[in-house]
Design a protein around this motif. Structure first.
Motif: not given
Length: 413
Positions: A41-42, A45, A49, A134, A137-138, A140-142, A144-145
């Motif tokens: 998952s990292l 991200v 990015s 972007w 990307t956000l 993908c961050v969600l 990841f969490v």
């Protein structure tokens, strides 16, 4: 960016995915779900990015290298993340609502595709390409969490069942040589999956152009909507089909049935002028049954300890098969310009190729059923709505979860 460079962004994602998932599956089996969830998952991200950052270098020589690097990292993480997702799903739902769980994950995946189709272009028109990337990307961050949250819940659940130590011990025994011990049923299942997807995915990729070339009166947007009905149908039906298969069982029979029922859809497209929406909805229905019967069958024929490796190999073979099919379809259609009308005889040859893959899928699935019957009939075990036995288990009773070569399904209370 030229059309060749643009398509290269897709190619590097697909081929990287096909190669990395094999190693990823083995590492997940060896090091555990937590490792796979965090690392992969990292990577998604980081990849998204770098890809978004590359858009700030438009007109410079750094644009393509940065975007290719981003796509490479994203491809390394995304497909591998699906492997660990399937591994976790198989563990917690094996012997229960396994097809439903896989169907729901497919539905949410398709929902993301549909939302992307409807809203990305509008977002880009309002905020510009860079902010759109972007925004991806956000997301993908969600993801990841969310992945980390699932990892924590998975670990806590293991401890509550007293299985964490058993799983760790079994993971230490996993070796790359274990691939040689994967049963014949597994390899026939992999071939069944590959041949089915070889027919569906390349068709969907070119369906919009095919509809415009063969049928009169369809605009590009209308043709795209009709082509998308394959995925729209699966979005609506996957969960219900999963419930049905969990209730009835007979996964091997469903695999043969959905492959056989795919033949008329491609025949209509190849030899008739029946409205294409009939065939795309038809394909969406058979695709839903295929996804809910084929993929959830893998955890039933391989040991839990090597499930990540098995899923990785199956995903890799499927992606390589689809990639080669796309190349063959491109050669059959024989044009490099999307603006030229392709002769109908070329489209007919493409559909015949789709039919050939479907026939190969039928042969593989029938062979799968024959071998499965000789080895205990795990795939075609019927449930007829009987409740799954729920009982408290000691850690020592977890063996069926880790070694399933006898054909017996393990359950977790």
């Amino acid at each position: 960016m030229t059309p060749a460079q643009y398509n290269l962004l897709y190619a590097i994602y697909a081929w990287t995915n096909a190669v990395v998932v094999i190693l990823a599956g083995f590492l997940i089996d060896k090091l555990g779900n937590g490792f796979g969830v965090f690392v992969f998952s990292l990577l998604t991200v980081l990849g998204s990015s770098i890809f978004a950052l590359g858009s700030h270098f438009k007109g410079s020589p750094y644009l393509l290298p940065m975007m290719l690097t981003g796509r490479l990292l994203f491809g390394s993480g995304n497909g591998s993340l699906t492997i660990v997702q399937n591994r976790i799903t198989a563990f917690w739902f094996k012997g229960k609502e396994l097809a439903l769980a896989f169907g729901l994950t497919l539905s949410f995946s398709r929902l993301g595709s549909v939302l992307n189709f409807f809203f990305t272009q509008q977002f880009e028109a309002k905020f510009g390409m860079q902010w759109t990337l972007w925004g991806g990307t956000l997301l993908c961050v969600l993801g990841f969490v969310s992945a980390l949250t699932v990892s924590v819940l998975d670990k806590v659940g293991m401890k509550q069942l007293g299985l964490d130590g058993v799983i760790q011990q079994e993971s230490k025994k996993v070796r790359i040589q274990d691939v040689q011990r994967l049963p014949l049923r597994y390899w026939l299942l992999v071939l069944t999956i590959m041949f089915f997807y070889n027919g569906v995915f390349p068709f969907v990729a070119d369906a919009s152009k095919f509809i415009q070339d063969k049928y009169s009166g369809y605009s590009q947007q209308a043709a795209a909507y009709i082509a998308g009905a394959v995925y729209d149908s699966s979005l609506v039906l996957s969960a219900a089909v999963g419930i049905l298969i969990d209730y009835v069982g007979l996964r091997g029979i469903f695999a043969v049935g959905c492959a056989a029922l795919t033949l008329p859809a491609f025949a209509l497209l190849a030899f008739t002028f029946v409205p294409p929406l009939v065939s795309t909805i038809w394909l969406g229905i058979t695709y839903s049954f295929a996804a809910a019967s084929m993929w959830p069958s893998i955890p039933l024929v391989v040991p839990q300890a090597t499930l990540g490796t098995a899923m990785g190999l199956a995903t890799s073979v499927q992606m390589i098969g689809v990639g080669l099919s796309n190349l063959i379809v491109g050669h059959i259609l024989g044009t490099k310009s999307s603006e030229l009308k392709i002769p109908l005889w070329r489209w007919q040859q493409m559909m015949i190729f789709m039919l050939a893959n479907t026939i190969a899928c039928i042969v593989a699935s029938i062979s799968l059923n024959v071998v499965d019957k000789k080895q205990g009939g795990t795939l075609n075990r019927t449930r007829k709505g009987a409740p799954v036995e729920q009982e408290d288990r000691d850690p020592a009773d977890a063996a069926p979860l880790l070694d399933d070569e006898t054909g017996n399904e393990g359950t977790v209370s």
